[in-house]
Design a protein around this motif. Structure first.
Motif, PDB file in Angstrom:
ATOM      1  N   SER A 105       0.716  -1.203   0.033  1.00 32.22           N
ATOM      2  CA  SER A 105       0.016  -0.084   0.073  1.00 32.22           C
ATOM      3  C   SER A 105       0.823   1.250  -0.120  1.00 32.22           C
ATOM      4  CB  SER A 105      -0.904  -0.183   1.239  1.00 32.22           C
ATOM      5  OG  SER A 105      -1.890  -1.120   1.163  1.00 32.22           O
ATOM      6  N   ARG A 106       2.089   1.148   0.870  1.00 33.61           N
ATOM      7  CA  ARG A 106       2.948   2.289   0.910  1.00 33.61           C
ATOM      8  C   ARG A 106       3.656   2.565  -0.298  1.00 33.61           C
ATOM      9  NH1 ARG A 106       7.197   1.564   4.639  1.00 33.61           N
ATOM     10  NH2 ARG A 106       8.238   3.560   3.737  1.00 33.61           N
ATOM     11  N   LEU A 107       3.700   1.560  -1.191  1.00 30.35           N
ATOM     12  CA  LEU A 107       4.519   1.491  -2.191  1.00 30.35           C
ATOM     13  C   LEU A 107       3.550   2.024  -3.467  1.00 30.35           C
ATOM     14  CD1 LEU A 107       7.192   0.999  -3.717  1.00 30.35           C
ATOM     15  CD2 LEU A 107       6.651  -1.258  -3.820  1.00 30.35           C
ATOM     16  N   ASN A 108       2.365   1.420  -3.375  1.00 27.74           N
ATOM     17  CA  ASN A 108       1.591   1.923  -4.539  1.00 27.74           C
ATOM     18  C   ASN A 108       1.243   3.406  -4.275  1.00 27.74           C
ATOM     19  OD1 ASN A 108       0.841  -0.017  -6.272  1.00 27.74           O
ATOM     20  ND2 ASN A 108      -0.564  -1.214  -4.815  1.00 27.74           N
ATOM     21  N   ALA A 109       1.225   4.160  -3.088  1.00 26.00           N
ATOM     22  CA  ALA A 109       0.889   5.325  -2.685  1.00 26.00           C
ATOM     23  C   ALA A 109       2.024   6.278  -3.405  1.00 26.00           C
ATOM     24  CB  ALA A 109       0.528   5.482  -1.213  1.00 26.00           C
ATOM     25  N   ALA A 110       3.145   5.721  -2.957  1.00 28.01           N
ATOM     26  CA  ALA A 110       4.452   6.333  -3.473  1.00 28.01           C
ATOM     27  C   ALA A 110       4.672   6.631  -4.831  1.00 28.01           C
ATOM     28  CB  ALA A 110       5.874   5.669  -2.922  1.00 28.01           C
ATOM     29  N   LEU A 111       4.170   5.360  -5.581  1.00 32.23           N
ATOM     30  CA  LEU A 111       4.281   5.616  -6.997  1.00 32.23           C
ATOM     31  C   LEU A 111       3.024   5.878  -7.915  1.00 32.23           C
ATOM     32  CD1 LEU A 111       6.312   1.850  -7.039  1.00 32.23           C
ATOM     33  CD2 LEU A 111       7.401   4.250  -7.416  1.00 32.23           C
ATOM     34  N   GLU A 112       2.203   6.203  -7.187  1.00 24.35           N
ATOM     35  CA  GLU A 112       0.965   6.532  -7.895  1.00 24.35           C
ATOM     36  C   GLU A 112       1.084   7.487  -9.250  1.00 24.35           C
ATOM     37  OE1 GLU A 112      -3.537   8.360  -6.599  1.00 24.35           O
ATOM     38  OE2 GLU A 112      -1.585   8.731  -5.201  1.00 24.35           O
ATOM     39  N   GLY A 113       0.415   6.935 -10.088  1.00 27.88           N
ATOM     40  CA  GLY A 113       0.624   7.833 -11.338  1.00 27.88           C
ATOM     41  C   GLY A 113       1.570   7.197 -12.295  1.00 27.88           C
ATOM     42  N   ARG A 114       2.552   6.522 -11.672  1.00 24.42           N
ATOM     43  CA  ARG A 114       3.637   6.010 -12.477  1.00 24.42           C
ATOM     44  C   ARG A 114       3.397   4.242 -12.525  1.00 24.42           C
ATOM     45  NH1 ARG A 114       9.206   7.746  -9.851  1.00 24.42           N
ATOM     46  NH2 ARG A 114       9.995   6.648 -11.590  1.00 24.42           N
ATOM     47  N   TYR A 115       3.184   3.603 -11.406  1.00 24.41           N
ATOM     48  CA  TYR A 115       3.033   2.160 -11.355  1.00 24.41           C
ATOM     49  C   TYR A 115       1.875   1.601 -10.212  1.00 24.41           C
ATOM     50  CZ  TYR A 115       7.682   2.614 -13.620  1.00 24.41           C
ATOM     51  OH  TYR A 115       8.671   2.832 -14.452  1.00 24.41           O
ATOM     52  N   ARG A 116       1.397   0.557 -10.661  1.00 28.05           N
ATOM     53  CA  ARG A 116       0.485  -0.041  -9.876  1.00 28.05           C
ATOM     54  C   ARG A 116       0.933  -1.409  -9.614  1.00 28.05           C
ATOM     55  NH1 ARG A 116      -3.591   0.386 -12.805  1.00 28.05           N
ATOM     56  NH2 ARG A 116      -3.867   2.400 -12.582  1.00 28.05           N
ATOM     57  N   ILE A 117       1.137  -1.634  -8.576  1.00 28.64           N
ATOM     58  CA  ILE A 117       1.606  -3.146  -8.055  1.00 28.64           C
ATOM     59  C   ILE A 117       0.193  -4.153  -8.322  1.00 28.64           C
ATOM     60  CG2 ILE A 117       2.352  -4.683  -6.406  1.00 28.64           C
ATOM     61  CD1 ILE A 117       3.876  -2.384  -5.571  1.00 28.64           C
ATOM     62  N   GLU A 118       0.525  -5.344  -8.956  1.00 31.50           N
ATOM     63  CA  GLU A 118      -0.526  -6.331  -8.957  1.00 31.50           C
ATOM     64  C   GLU A 118      -0.398  -7.213  -7.959  1.00 31.50           C
ATOM     65  OE1 GLU A 118      -1.346  -8.183 -12.564  1.00 31.50           O
ATOM     66  OE2 GLU A 118      -1.896  -6.283 -13.605  1.00 31.50           O
ATOM     67  N   ARG A 119       0.864  -7.858  -7.773  1.00 33.94           N
ATOM     68  CA  ARG A 119       1.090  -8.956  -6.894  1.00 33.94           C
ATOM     69  C   ARG A 119       2.666  -9.272  -6.671  1.00 33.94           C
ATOM     70  NH1 ARG A 119       2.213 -13.759 -10.054  1.00 33.94           N
ATOM     71  NH2 ARG A 119       1.704 -13.440 -12.192  1.00 33.94           N
ATOM     72  N   GLU A 120       3.052  -9.920  -5.815  1.00 34.45           N
ATOM     73  CA  GLU A 120       4.325 -10.282  -5.571  1.00 34.45           C
ATOM     74  C   GLU A 120       4.561 -11.445  -6.489  1.00 34.45           C
ATOM     75  OE1 GLU A 120       6.895 -12.284  -2.219  1.00 34.45           O
ATOM     76  OE2 GLU A 120       5.741 -10.608  -1.658  1.00 34.45           O
TER      77      GLU A 120
END
Length: 120
Positions: free
Chosen positions: A6-21
């Motif tokens: 969640s932190r990573l998705n928020a930090a990368l918002e607008g660039r990348y969206r994590i689907e899964r590990e």
């Protein structure tokens, strides 16, 4: 928002969206992500923040630099790298592969071992 994804998705918002590990090692975690700008799947490798705090990020930064300078038809290129909310990351193409048989798994390990000798 203590969950790392969640932190990573928020930090990368607008660039990348994590689907899964996709996988995890001693130093980093690799995620399947959407490259929002280019509308493609990518592999996003992220240094574990707790490791960066204890050991430092120098080794991971050296890995990014080495990867960025490799040029070979069998080595994936580096698309992007950076830091976001204390996460160090780099981005490479995502290559989906079929399930491997035991024989192909050993072939992959042999190839990876020889690739390590070439780069180091």
């Amino acid at each position: 928002m203590s969950d790392p994804v969640s932190r990573l998705n928020a930090a990368l918002e607008g660039r990348y969206r994590i689907e899964r590990e996709l996988g995890e090692g001693g130093m980093a975690t690799v995620y399947l992500a959407d490259d929002i700008k280019h509308e493609r799947k990518v592999a996003l490798k992220v240094l574990k923040p707790e490791l960066a705090a204890v050991v430092g990020a120098e080794r991971f930064l050296a890995e990014i630099k080495t990867t960025a300078n490799l040029q070979h038809p069998h080595i994936l290129p580096l698309f992007d790298s950076g830091e976001a909310d204390s996460f160090l990351f780099y981005v490479m193409p995502y290559v989906a592969r079929a399930r491997r048989s035991p024989r192909s798994a050993s072939s992959w390990k042999a190839w990876w071992s020889s690739a390590g000798r070439l780069s180091g």
